[in-house]
Design an enzyme around this catalytic site. Structure first.
Site, PDB file in Angstrom:
ATOM      1  N   LYS A 140       0.749  -1.168  -0.051  1.00 14.48           N
ATOM      2  CA  LYS A 140      -0.096  -0.014  -0.053  1.00 14.48           C
ATOM      3  C   LYS A 140       0.797   1.539  -0.079  1.00 14.48           C
ATOM      4  O   LYS A 140       0.619   2.334  -0.766  1.00 14.48           O
ATOM      5  CB  LYS A 140      -1.008   0.096   1.216  1.00 14.48           C
ATOM      6  CG  LYS A 140      -1.949  -1.156   1.392  1.00 14.48           C
ATOM      7  CD  LYS A 140      -3.055  -0.987   2.412  1.00 14.48           C
ATOM      8  CE  LYS A 140      -2.020  -1.262   3.752  1.00 14.48           C
ATOM      9  NZ  LYS A 140      -1.533  -2.265   4.021  1.00 14.48           N
TER      10      LYS A 140
ATOM     11  N   ARG B 133      -9.449   1.310   8.711  1.00 16.95           N
ATOM     12  CA  ARG B 133      -9.002  -0.179   9.101  1.00 16.95           C
ATOM     13  C   ARG B 133     -10.178  -0.838   9.892  1.00 16.95           C
ATOM     14  O   ARG B 133     -10.040  -2.038  10.025  1.00 16.95           O
ATOM     15  CB  ARG B 133      -7.774  -0.037   9.765  1.00 16.95           C
ATOM     16  CG  ARG B 133      -6.674  -0.586   9.113  1.00 16.95           C
ATOM     17  CD  ARG B 133      -5.451  -0.329   9.849  1.00 16.95           C
ATOM     18  NE  ARG B 133      -4.410  -1.283   9.747  1.00 16.95           N
ATOM     19  CZ  ARG B 133      -3.083  -0.547   9.125  1.00 16.95           C
ATOM     20  NH1 ARG B 133      -2.918   0.703   8.807  1.00 16.95           N
ATOM     21  NH2 ARG B 133      -2.147  -1.428   9.060  1.00 16.95           N
TER      22      ARG B 133
ATOM     23  N   ARG C  39      11.499  -6.103   4.574  1.00 15.86           N
ATOM     24  CA  ARG C  39      11.143  -4.611   4.558  1.00 15.86           C
ATOM     25  C   ARG C  39      12.294  -3.886   5.475  1.00 15.86           C
ATOM     26  O   ARG C  39      12.692  -4.101   6.584  1.00 15.86           O
ATOM     27  CB  ARG C  39       9.921  -4.120   4.894  1.00 15.86           C
ATOM     28  CG  ARG C  39       9.716  -2.684   5.236  1.00 15.86           C
ATOM     29  CD  ARG C  39       8.033  -2.341   5.349  1.00 15.86           C
ATOM     30  NE  ARG C  39       7.352  -2.931   6.277  1.00 15.86           N
ATOM     31  CZ  ARG C  39       6.141  -2.886   6.033  1.00 15.86           C
ATOM     32  NH1 ARG C  39       5.554  -2.279   5.315  1.00 15.86           N
ATOM     33  NH2 ARG C  39       5.423  -3.742   6.826  1.00 15.86           N
TER      34      ARG C  39
ATOM     35  N   ARG D  96      11.568  -2.354  10.885  1.00 15.44           N
ATOM     36  CA  ARG D  96      10.333  -2.230  12.103  1.00 15.44           C
ATOM     37  C   ARG D  96      10.242  -3.249  12.827  1.00 15.44           C
ATOM     38  O   ARG D  96      10.187  -4.435  12.570  1.00 15.44           O
ATOM     39  CB  ARG D  96       9.012  -1.954  11.127  1.00 15.44           C
ATOM     40  CG  ARG D  96       8.809  -0.564  10.406  1.00 15.44           C
ATOM     41  CD  ARG D  96       7.582  -0.494   9.505  1.00 15.44           C
ATOM     42  NE  ARG D  96       6.318  -0.942   9.919  1.00 15.44           N
ATOM     43  CZ  ARG D  96       5.246  -0.715   9.346  1.00 15.44           C
ATOM     44  NH1 ARG D  96       5.066  -0.484   8.127  1.00 15.44           N
ATOM     45  NH2 ARG D  96       4.335  -1.411   9.776  1.00 15.44           N
TER      46      ARG D  96
ATOM     47  N   ARG E  64      -0.565  -9.572  13.053  1.00 18.22           N
ATOM     48  CA  ARG E  64      -1.079  -8.341  12.261  1.00 18.22           C
ATOM     49  C   ARG E  64      -2.067  -9.003  11.128  1.00 18.22           C
ATOM     50  O   ARG E  64      -2.962  -8.368  10.668  1.00 18.22           O
ATOM     51  CB  ARG E  64      -0.017  -7.588  11.766  1.00 18.22           C
ATOM     52  CG  ARG E  64       0.628  -6.724  12.812  1.00 18.22           C
ATOM     53  CD  ARG E  64       1.839  -6.061  12.470  1.00 18.22           C
ATOM     54  NE  ARG E  64       1.805  -5.327  11.477  1.00 18.22           N
ATOM     55  CZ  ARG E  64       2.993  -5.026  10.286  1.00 18.22           C
ATOM     56  NH1 ARG E  64       4.154  -5.762  10.677  1.00 18.22           N
ATOM     57  NH2 ARG E  64       2.717  -4.325   9.313  1.00 18.22           N
TER      58      ARG E  64
HETATM   59  P1  ADP Z   1       2.288  -2.079   3.262  1.00 23.16           P
HETATM   60  O1  ADP Z   1       2.351  -0.228   3.125  1.00 23.16           O
HETATM   61  O2  ADP Z   1       0.956  -2.390   2.477  1.00 23.16           O
HETATM   62  O3  ADP Z   1       2.638  -2.379   4.498  1.00 23.16           O
HETATM   63  P2  ADP Z   1       4.729  -1.842   1.563  1.00 23.16           P
HETATM   64  O4  ADP Z   1       4.581  -0.872   0.653  1.00 23.16           O
HETATM   65  O5  ADP Z   1       5.724  -1.049   2.904  1.00 23.16           O
HETATM   66  O6  ADP Z   1       3.411  -2.538   2.354  1.00 23.16           O
HETATM   67  O7  ADP Z   1       5.658  -2.971   1.153  1.00 23.16           O
HETATM   68  C1  ADP Z   1       6.094  -3.978   1.948  1.00 23.16           C
HETATM   69  C2  ADP Z   1       7.465  -4.691   1.568  1.00 23.16           C
HETATM   70  O8  ADP Z   1       7.305  -5.200   0.254  1.00 23.16           O
HETATM   71  C3  ADP Z   1       8.446  -3.412   1.316  1.00 23.16           C
HETATM   72  O9  ADP Z   1       9.728  -3.906   1.719  1.00 23.16           O
HETATM   73  C4  ADP Z   1       8.477  -2.958  -0.126  1.00 23.16           C
HETATM   74  O10 ADP Z   1       9.626  -2.830  -0.704  1.00 23.16           O
HETATM   75  C5  ADP Z   1       8.224  -4.334  -0.585  1.00 23.16           C
HETATM   76  N1  ADP Z   1       7.105  -4.501  -1.850  1.00 23.16           N
HETATM   77  C6  ADP Z   1       6.166  -3.512  -1.979  1.00 23.16           C
HETATM   78  N2  ADP Z   1       5.500  -3.905  -3.340  1.00 23.16           N
HETATM   79  C7  ADP Z   1       6.405  -5.055  -3.636  1.00 23.16           C
HETATM   80  C8  ADP Z   1       6.191  -5.763  -5.126  1.00 23.16           C
HETATM   81  N3  ADP Z   1       5.122  -5.492  -6.007  1.00 23.16           N
HETATM   82  N4  ADP Z   1       7.191  -6.706  -5.256  1.00 23.16           N
HETATM   83  C9  ADP Z   1       8.217  -6.914  -4.221  1.00 23.16           C
HETATM   84  N5  ADP Z   1       8.309  -6.348  -3.182  1.00 23.16           N
HETATM   85  C10 ADP Z   1       7.242  -5.347  -2.817  1.00 23.16           C
HETATM   86  P1  AMP Z   2       1.007   0.575   8.869  1.00 21.16           P
HETATM   87  O1  AMP Z   2       2.316   1.349   8.545  1.00 21.16           O
HETATM   88  O2  AMP Z   2      -0.299   0.603   7.994  1.00 21.16           O
HETATM   89  O3  AMP Z   2       1.359  -1.025   8.644  1.00 21.16           O
HETATM   90  O4  AMP Z   2       0.498   0.521  10.496  1.00 21.16           O
HETATM   91  C1  AMP Z   2       1.314   0.338  11.304  1.00 21.16           C
HETATM   92  C2  AMP Z   2       0.683   0.220  12.549  1.00 21.16           C
HETATM   93  O5  AMP Z   2      -0.188   1.384  13.129  1.00 21.16           O
HETATM   94  C3  AMP Z   2      -0.636  -0.738  12.703  1.00 21.16           C
HETATM   95  O6  AMP Z   2      -0.148  -2.274  12.840  1.00 21.16           O
HETATM   96  C4  AMP Z   2      -1.360  -0.169  14.030  1.00 21.16           C
HETATM   97  O7  AMP Z   2      -1.066  -0.587  15.182  1.00 21.16           O
HETATM   98  C5  AMP Z   2      -1.150   1.224  13.640  1.00 21.16           C
HETATM   99  N1  AMP Z   2      -2.049   1.633  12.636  1.00 21.16           N
HETATM  100  C6  AMP Z   2      -2.105   2.298  11.305  1.00 21.16           C
HETATM  101  N2  AMP Z   2      -3.250   2.829  10.803  1.00 21.16           N
HETATM  102  C7  AMP Z   2      -4.266   2.427  11.753  1.00 21.16           C
HETATM  103  C8  AMP Z   2      -5.520   2.738  11.555  1.00 21.16           C
HETATM  104  N3  AMP Z   2      -6.337   3.233  10.539  1.00 21.16           N
HETATM  105  N4  AMP Z   2      -6.420   1.951  12.613  1.00 21.16           N
HETATM  106  C9  AMP Z   2      -5.771   1.667  13.619  1.00 21.16           C
HETATM  107  N5  AMP Z   2      -4.396   1.409  14.042  1.00 21.16           N
HETATM  108  C10 AMP Z   2      -3.514   1.916  12.997  1.00 21.16           C
END
Ligand code: ADP
Ligand code: AMP
Length: 215
Positions: free
Chosen positions: A13, A88, A127, A160, A171
């Protein structure tokens, strides 16, 4: 245009949201990033959110609604937003709909990014993020040029805390229980909903995303 990016943790995302927002000239609003910034700054919100985030649980709805209401209140008729990681829960979705109605806007598109759990687990394990500029890398799929150093600003990359395997499992459960019901919530709403296979290279997913936005 107000676009919601829905999908499990690790599906991409943030990666896609930054690019989409740039492509359509919208603001990228990622509640996870806002909460991590609040933690770094040591604000009251950051302190309240910390335990929930470390345990892989959702931060209480009211804290999140307060956090985003300011941003949403700034949306005028023309400005756009790509919402990443918000809403969420159904409670958050209803608060969003109310806040948008106040500024005579609505959710224009909901995109669900999809990938199998084993893909998500590998992505989260790999990541790495820059604490300074927020750039996100992956040791398996998109490594930085120099190990553990951000290509863009030269700062150290970190993992993270909530990306450890046990917290990741939790999660994913929380996503299924609390966030996945939003798919049927939006399926019944007036906002169009599209599903995109996110288990493809970043550029392909982005192309599909931009096609959905322009459809
Ligand atoms: P989210 O915001 O949904 O938690 P991220 O955008 O942070 O996900 O992506 C999670 C991890 O996967 C990051 O390390 C990112 O670089 C990697 N990633 C994201 N999209 C892809 C993809 N299409 N193919 C491979 N790795 C990806
Ligand atoms: P993310 O960076 O989207 O993976 O979010 C990291 C963490 O932040 C999640 O696991 C939750 O603990 C908190 N968080 C982020 N967005 C929300 C939301 N909209 N509602 C509740 N918790 C959130």
């Amino acid at each position: 245009m107000v676009v919601i990016l829905l999908g499990p943790p690790g599906v991409g995302k943030g990666t896609q949201g930054v690019r989409l927002a740039e492509a359509i000239g919208a603001r990228h609003v990622a509640t996870g990033d806002l909460l991590r910034a609040a933690r770094r700054d040591g604000t009251e919100l950051g302190r309240k959110a910390q335990g929930f985030m470390d345990r892989g649980e959702l931060v209480p709805d009211q804290l999140i609604v307060d956090l985003v209401s300011e941003v949403l209140g700034q949306l005028d008729q023309k400005s756009g937003a790509v919402l990443d990681g918000f809403p969420r829960t159904v409670v958050q979705a209803e608060a969003l709909e109310g806040a948008l109605a106040d500024v005579k806007r609505r959710v224009d598109l909901v995109v669900v990014l999809e990938a199998a759990d084993e893909v998500l687990v590998k992505r989260m394990a790999g990541r790495r993020s820059c604490g300074q500029c927020g750039s996100v890398y992956n040791v398996h799929f998109s490594p930085p040029k120099r190990e553990s150093v951000c290509d863009k600003c030269g700062s150290a990359l970190t993992q993270r805390k909530d990306d450890d395997p046990a917290t990741v499992r939790h999660r994913l459960e929380v996503y299924r229980k609390e966030t996945a019901p939003l798919i049927s919530h939006y399926g019944k709403s007036a906002s169009p909903l599209r599903r995109i296979d996110a288990d493809r290279p970043v550029d392909e997913v982005q192309k599909a995303l931009q096609e959905s936005v322009r459809a």
